[in-house]
Design a protein around this motif. Structure first.
Motif, PDB file in Angstrom:
ATOM      1  N   ASN A 117       0.810  -1.223   0.000  1.00 45.88           N
ATOM      2  CA  ASN A 117       0.000   0.000   0.000  1.00 45.88           C
ATOM      3  C   ASN A 117       0.845   1.277   0.000  1.00 45.88           C
ATOM      4  OD1 ASN A 117      -2.371  -1.632   0.336  1.00 45.88           O
ATOM      5  ND2 ASN A 117      -1.851  -1.827   2.492  1.00 45.88           N
ATOM      6  N   HIS A 118       2.171   1.111  -0.037  1.00 45.22           N
ATOM      7  CA  HIS A 118       3.055   2.270   0.117  1.00 45.22           C
ATOM      8  C   HIS A 118       4.369   1.979  -0.609  1.00 45.22           C
ATOM      9  CE1 HIS A 118       5.636   5.193   2.260  1.00 45.22           C
ATOM     10  NE2 HIS A 118       4.513   5.870   2.422  1.00 45.22           N
ATOM     11  N   PRO A 119       5.042   3.025  -1.128  1.00 46.68           N
ATOM     12  CA  PRO A 119       6.336   2.802  -1.811  1.00 46.68           C
ATOM     13  C   PRO A 119       7.348   2.007  -0.994  1.00 46.68           C
ATOM     14  CG  PRO A 119       5.577   5.038  -2.207  1.00 46.68           C
ATOM     15  CD  PRO A 119       4.610   4.432  -1.232  1.00 46.68           C
ATOM     16  N   THR A 120       7.316   2.156   0.334  1.00 48.35           N
ATOM     17  CA  THR A 120       8.267   1.389   1.157  1.00 48.35           C
ATOM     18  C   THR A 120       7.963  -0.104   1.098  1.00 48.35           C
ATOM     19  OG1 THR A 120       6.882   1.778   3.110  1.00 48.35           O
ATOM     20  CG2 THR A 120       8.742   3.273   2.764  1.00 48.35           C
ATOM     21  N   ASP A 121       6.663  -0.454   0.991  1.00 51.57           N
ATOM     22  CA  ASP A 121       6.283  -1.860   0.837  1.00 51.57           C
ATOM     23  C   ASP A 121       6.817  -2.395  -0.487  1.00 51.57           C
ATOM     24  OD1 ASP A 121       4.770  -1.604   3.189  1.00 51.57           O
ATOM     25  OD2 ASP A 121       3.005  -0.953   2.059  1.00 51.57           O
ATOM     26  N   ASN A 155      -0.085  -3.733  -5.783  1.00 52.14           N
ATOM     27  CA  ASN A 155      -1.080  -4.326  -4.892  1.00 52.14           C
ATOM     28  C   ASN A 155      -1.801  -5.447  -5.647  1.00 52.14           C
ATOM     29  OD1 ASN A 155      -4.013  -4.448  -3.753  1.00 52.14           O
ATOM     30  ND2 ASN A 155      -2.857  -3.376  -2.179  1.00 52.14           N
TER      31      ASN A 155
END
Length: 271
Positions: free
Chosen positions: A26-30, A52
């Motif tokens: 859900n996030h660029p870090t993921d 996702n």
């Protein structure tokens, strides 16, 4: 991935691009965390993409084109969409504690709650009591408490959705209300994405696909949740047209990998 390559008679050297559709990205870090893992596996020339899992599900219905909206309703639920210009938006998908009441878990949890409320006098009597107890081989609603907390996994509870649908088909008012509320919640998540991305155009009548994925939306019952959700969406957005994918979301991810690769090749040849 190793198994897929083995079954296709290929090996790692044959790979040009990889796209993973992963739940919880859900996030660029993921994305970066998974990309780093992939970089350790594949040679540097292999193009790597992480999305996702809802994006792969959308692509499975549009054959790799990222446009329109996908609604997934299985154990959990999420709505995810893309505009023609690449903007993206999502609604729901935060889990049952944070309000995914249209999910299989949400529907079944409300049904279990209704049985307990009927048993202790806080709610109306319902066919759900006998139906669920029989399905779980329990003799009393009191035993539901132990069953629920013995293993509170989402999928185990969501598996009770067919019992709720069956009671609604038999005109049980409590079960019907649970499904009607779920329909409204699922439709609302799609509507939120459509409005944020203006998929319906300025006049509100523009055409766009709504890809329907997940066991809750399968059209194999008289009380058809997916059909009711689309009816609710089309009341506000008549240009919405449902698509039930003919391929698995994994194929959607493969199509995305191919399309991303072709797009990059085209752009590099023009630069």
């Amino acid at each position: 991935m190793a198994e897929a390559l083995s079954k296709s008679g290929s090996d790692w050297s044959a790979v040009h691009a990889v796209c993973l559709g992963v739940s919880g990205v859900n996030h660029p870090t993921d994305q970066e965390r998974i990309l780093n893992w992939l970089r350790e596996i594949f040679p540097s020339h292999v193009k790597l993409y992480v999305q996702n899992d809802a994006v792969a599900a959308l692509a499975s219905g549009t054959m790799g084109k990222l446009h329109g909206c996908v609604l997934i309703a299985g154990t959990g639920c999420i709505s995810y969409g893309f505009a023609e210009d690449g903007r993206e938006a999502r609604a729901s998908g935060a889990g049952p504690v944070l309000g995914d009441w249209g999910s299989g878990y949400g529907i079944a949890a409300k049904a279990l709650t209704a049985v307990i409320r009927a048993h202790d006098g806080r709610g109306p009597q319902t066919m759900l009591t006998n139906k669920i107890l029989k399905a779980l081989s329990l003799s009393s609603p009191d035993e539901l408490i132990g069953w629920t907390y013995a293993d509170p996994s989402w999928a185990r509870i969501a598996a009770l959705v067919p019992e709720v649908v069956s009671c609604a088909e038999a005109c049980d008012q409590v079960a019907t209300k649970i499904l009607v509320n779920a329909v409204q919640d699922l439709a609302l998540s799609v509507k939120a994405v459509v409005q944020r991305l203006q998929l319906c155009g300025e006049d509100g009548n523009g055409s766009f696909p709504v890809v329907m994925v997940g066991g809750v939306l399968e059209a194999n019952r008289t009380w058809d949740i997916g059909k009711e959700v689309m009816k609710c969406i089309q009341e506000q957005f008549p240009g919405a047209h449902p698509i039930r994918p003919q391929v698995e979301p994994a194929v959607g991810a493969a199509l995305l990998a191919w399309n991303f690769l072709m797009k990059e090749s085209t752009e590099s040849s023009h630069s």
